[in-house]
Design an enzyme around this catalytic site. Structure first.
Site, mmCIF file in Angstrom:
data_model
loop_
_atom_site.group_PDB
_atom_site.id
_atom_site.type_symbol
_atom_site.label_atom_id
_atom_site.label_comp_id
_atom_site.label_asym_id
_atom_site.label_seq_id
_atom_site.Cartn_x
_atom_site.Cartn_y
_atom_site.Cartn_z
ATOM 1 N N GLY A 43 -0.823 -46.901 -3.959
ATOM 2 C CA GLY A 43 0.481 -47.564 -4.060
ATOM 3 C C GLY A 43 0.636 -48.820 -3.225
ATOM 4 C CG ASP A 100 3.832 -46.723 -2.376
ATOM 5 O OD1 ASP A 100 3.967 -45.891 -1.444
ATOM 6 O OD2 ASP A 100 3.522 -46.368 -3.533
ATOM 7 C CG ASP A 103 10.730 -40.154 -2.061
ATOM 8 O OD1 ASP A 103 11.948 -40.355 -1.987
ATOM 9 O OD2 ASP A 103 10.223 -39.464 -2.963
ATOM 10 C CE LYS A 131 12.756 -43.584 -4.373
ATOM 11 N NZ LYS A 131 12.274 -42.590 -5.350
ATOM 12 C CG PHE A 152 10.607 -42.522 -10.135
ATOM 13 C CD1 PHE A 152 10.072 -41.774 -9.095
ATOM 14 C CD2 PHE A 152 9.733 -43.165 -11.000
ATOM 15 C CE1 PHE A 152 8.704 -41.661 -8.913
ATOM 16 C CE2 PHE A 152 8.366 -43.057 -10.830
ATOM 17 C CZ PHE A 152 7.851 -42.301 -9.787
ATOM 18 C CB VAL A 153 11.509 -48.063 -7.943
ATOM 19 C CG1 VAL A 153 13.016 -48.079 -7.775
ATOM 20 C CG2 VAL A 153 10.844 -47.611 -6.648
ATOM 21 C CG ASP A 159 1.821 -44.099 -9.813
ATOM 22 O OD1 ASP A 159 2.137 -44.062 -8.606
ATOM 23 O OD2 ASP A 159 1.467 -43.097 -10.460
ATOM 24 N NE ARG A 165 -1.448 -46.691 -9.150
ATOM 25 C CZ ARG A 165 -0.894 -45.848 -8.291
ATOM 26 N NH1 ARG A 165 -0.022 -46.275 -7.416
ATOM 27 N NH2 ARG A 165 -1.202 -44.562 -8.319
HETATM 28 P P1 IMP Z 1 6.782 -38.937 0.282
HETATM 29 O O1 IMP Z 1 5.658 -38.106 0.829
HETATM 30 O O2 IMP Z 1 7.802 -38.123 -0.469
HETATM 31 O O3 IMP Z 1 7.422 -39.848 1.307
HETATM 32 O O4 IMP Z 1 6.167 -39.779 -0.887
HETATM 33 C C1 IMP Z 1 5.517 -40.935 -0.722
HETATM 34 C C2 IMP Z 1 4.756 -41.279 -1.976
HETATM 35 O O5 IMP Z 1 5.420 -40.851 -3.166
HETATM 36 C C3 IMP Z 1 4.658 -42.769 -2.092
HETATM 37 O O6 IMP Z 1 3.539 -43.264 -1.391
HETATM 38 C C4 IMP Z 1 4.606 -42.996 -3.563
HETATM 39 O O7 IMP Z 1 3.280 -42.939 -4.024
HETATM 40 C C5 IMP Z 1 5.382 -41.853 -4.158
HETATM 41 N N1 IMP Z 1 6.765 -42.231 -4.517
HETATM 42 C C6 IMP Z 1 7.916 -41.877 -3.905
HETATM 43 N N2 IMP Z 1 8.995 -42.403 -4.505
HETATM 44 C C7 IMP Z 1 8.500 -43.143 -5.536
HETATM 45 C C8 IMP Z 1 9.129 -43.961 -6.556
HETATM 46 O O8 IMP Z 1 10.345 -44.142 -6.647
HETATM 47 N N3 IMP Z 1 8.267 -44.517 -7.434
HETATM 48 C C9 IMP Z 1 6.912 -44.385 -7.397
HETATM 49 N N4 IMP Z 1 6.302 -43.644 -6.467
HETATM 50 C C10 IMP Z 1 7.093 -43.027 -5.553
HETATM 51 MG MG MG Z 2 2.354 -42.736 -6.668
#
Ligand code: IMP
Ligand code: MG
Length: 189
Positions: A43, A100, A103, A131, A152-153, A159, A165
């Protein structure tokens, strides 16, 4: 691809203006420091390439690849799997992790913990997007591009099921294109 977006959040000039600002901040903070950048694949690829070219400092670059959610899912499974067995050698280095999007925070918390075992001098986190409302683990972004709503972006490295991407902008994916079942089968962060 662009037609699959409900709306564009950040176009290329907007992203680049923000990268100029973040790169300037990082360049000041890490002057005369042994900097190692750890980019989280896949990402952060576009973000990494565009950001690092704006930082005129000597630095080492390494990449980590993890999977935290899978297939046509838009939420993390909570479990973070490292695709490398050995952590990068960051002993006594000042580490800057690039990703990237922040979340739930599971991914960056796990990466931070793994890198801490390698005894770096410091660790900071730099993400293009955040977020905040979705945070399940407390992870602080020391450098942040943009705070966004819980949508979701895709694009600019991000992706959905490995698509979008290479879209140059970042936008909200049309809801009807997101698989309601969110089936599980192997996708990378
Ligand atoms: P986390 O572990 O939930 O913080 O997730 C992080 C990973 O989830 C990021 O590095 C992204 O690859 C993916 N991700 C989270 N939100 C999005 C989104 O809105 N679009 C695309 N990928 C996302
Ligand atoms: Mg991803």
């Amino acid at each position: 691809m662009r037609g699959d977006l409900e709306r564009v959040l950040f176009d290329e000039p907007t992203i680049f203006r923000r990268l100029d600002e973040i790169a300037a901040e990082i360049s000041v903070d890490y002057r005369n420091r042994e900097l190692t950048v750890i980019a989280v694949l896949n990402g952060s690829l576009m973000f990494m390439a565009d950001l690092l070219r704006r930082i005129p400092l000597p630095l080492k670059l390494d990449c980590l690849s993890v999977a935290s959610y899978h297939g046509k899912a838009t939420q993390t499974s909570g479990e973070v799997i490292f695709n490398q067995v050995v952590a990068p050698d960051v002993k006594d280095r000042h580490v800057l992790i690039l990703d990237d999007i922040l979340d739930s925070g599971h991914t960056l918390a796990a990466i931070r913990e793994k890198l801490e075992t390698a005894q770096p001098r410091s660790i900071r986190v730099c993400v293009l997007l955040s977020k905040r409302k979705r945070r399940a683990r407390e992870v602080n972004a020391d450098y942040l591009g943009f705070e966004i709503e819980d949508e979701f972006v895709v694009g600019y490295g991000l992706d959905y099921d490995e698509r979008y991407r290479n879209l140059p902008c970042i936008g909200v994916l049309r809801k009807e294109l997101i698989n309601a079942n969110e089936v599980n089968h192997g996708l990378r962060g």
